[in-house]
Scaffold this active site. Structure first.
Site, PDB file in Angstrom:
ATOM      1  N   TYR A  98      -4.555  -4.311  -3.049  1.00 24.20           N
ATOM      2  CA  TYR A  98      -5.674  -3.577  -2.455  1.00 24.20           C
ATOM      3  C   TYR A  98      -6.942  -4.436  -2.431  1.00 24.20           C
ATOM      4  CZ  TYR A  98      -3.098   0.811  -2.268  1.00 24.20           C
ATOM      5  OH  TYR A  98      -2.192   1.787  -1.955  1.00 24.20           O
ATOM      6  N   GLU A 140       0.374   6.021  -6.721  1.00 27.96           N
ATOM      7  CA  GLU A 140       1.485   5.081  -6.792  1.00 27.96           C
ATOM      8  C   GLU A 140       1.851   4.768  -8.234  1.00 27.96           C
ATOM      9  OE1 GLU A 140      -0.125   2.003  -4.265  1.00 27.96           O
ATOM     10  OE2 GLU A 140      -0.235   3.461  -2.629  1.00 27.96           O
TER      11      GLU A 140
END
Length: 401
Positions: A98, A140
């Site tokens: 990310y 996640e």
């Protein structure tokens, strides 16, 4: 969720960013893959990148998330985020990635919008990004914990069945002899294969069976390119994988599942399962689970295909429905064949299909099909919140809203 100052800035700049989001997505992927070519080779679907669908999906999800933040500030779009998180988990996405995405996404925003990206605008959209990213990272992390963090595992193909001319069903067992992971009907696994050029490409395939079997089963449809190239992984699996082959497979993920199945049975909630083409795979799994658990309420089965010969898993469709106490089955074919006179011709039309009050609906198939069925269900009084869907490939539903 979004600070008041940032909300004001995002609301004011959303039209400009939204208008440029396609160009931003293009520049983002160009920069990302130039800096990290291994991501295109071994993580991102090269076919979707070539067609542009992944770029549309990224643009649509960012715009939809930002719009939600400013229009409904007290409510997080968890349905959208959950779908993305399950797909990311099936690919093995990590928190560090990310940061990489942030670097190249904001470089693309500055490149496309130029001087319009003031420090205030940059800070506001930075807040949007990290709200979305951190929510996904948390989701996640929970998914990885639930799956035991098993990562990739080697499975052996023990049987291959040609369901149709373009669909092959593979039955698989763990090569290490260990137990099958827990999963829920409607979920999928990722399959990673090494292609002739050395790339290790990943695709998702639904588990075409309910929990409890000694084997996994997936059904792979050969993707034949129209204007674009043929599907790399599906054609590789069709041409090179058979009994005795091994495949790398992820833990099961996906949120198109029956929630609170015992409660569904006890409350007698009607269920509708609508599919088209290879979208039949998760719907057959859910149908089997309803049959095994003896669902007492009405179950409506809807499927659309080009012809009976192209209807994969039709035998399972019919057999599981026959085991239910109250099932209503409707198949539509664009090109019907002799001997299938009970089937319907053309596209799905629910005008003559009785839909029980309080029905919970699950859809899987091409996007135009799901949009049409969803609209018909809403016209028949099914609540929008009770209509759930799964998109194979990049989720363009948001991108087209």
């Amino acid at each position: 969720m979004l600070s008041e100052q940032s909300a004001t800035t995002v609301r004011a700049t959303l039209p400009a960013v939204g208008a440029a989001i396609g160009d931003i997505a293009d520049r983002f992927y160009e920069g990302l893959f130039a800096a990290h070519p291994e991501l295109l080779r071994d993580l991102f679907n090269r076919g979707n990148q070539a067609s542009g669908t992944q770029r549309q999906a990224l643009a649509g999800s960012i715009a939809a998330f930002a719009t939600h933040l400013v229009e409904r500030p007290d409510e997080r779009p968890d349905v959208m985020l959950s779908r993305i998180a399950h797909k990311h988990a099936s690919l093995g996405i990590t928190p560090e990635q990310y940061k990489t995405v942030h670097e190249h996404l904001f470089a693309a925003i500055v490149e496309v919008l130029g001087d319009a990206v003031t420090p205030e605008v940059a800070a506001a959209w930075d807040e949007v990004y990290w709200l979305m990213a951190n929510a996904l990272i948390a989701m996640e992390r929970r998914l990885y914990a639930q799956s035991g963090g098993s990562g990739w595992r080697t499975w052996e193909v023990v049987e291959r069945v040609e369901e149709t001319a373009d669909v092959a069903a593979l039955r698989l067992r763990p090569a290490d002899g260990g137990p099958l992971p827990d999963f829920r009907a409607g979920q999928y696994v990722s399959v990673r294969v090494e292609l002739p050029d050395g790339a290790r490409q990943i695709r998702q395939y639904s588990l075409a069976g309910a929990p409890g079997s000694a084997l996994h089963r997936i059904a792979v449809k050969r993707v034949r390119g129209d204007a674009g190239p043929d599907g790399e992984v599906s054609n590789h699996l069709h041409a090179r994988v058979g009994e005795g082959s091994t495949l790398e497979i992820s833990a099961p993920y996906g949120d198109l599942v029956l929630e609170d199945l015992p409660q569904l049975r006890e409350a007698g909630i009607p269920v509708l399962l609508a599919s088209a083409g290879i979208g039949v795979t998760p719907m057959v799994a859910v149908l089997e689970q309803l049959a095994v658990t003896g669902h007492p309420a009405p179950v409506t089965v809807v499927h659309a295909d080009r012809s009976p010969a192209e209807h994969a898993l039709r035998g399972d469709h019919e057999a599981y429905a026959a085991k239910l106490a109250d099932a209503d089955v409707h198949f539509w074919y664009e090109h019907p064949e002799p001997g299938h006179l009970a089937d319907r011709t053309g596209l799905v039309d629910l005008s003559g299909v009785a839909i029980a009050s309080g029905t919970r609906a699950y859809l899987c198939g091409p996007l135009p099909f799901m949009r049409a069925v969803r609209a018909q269900l809403i016209d028949k009084g099914v609540a929008a919140a009770d209509i759930h869907y799964e998109v194979f490939g990049p989720d363009l539903w948001l991108a087209q809203d």
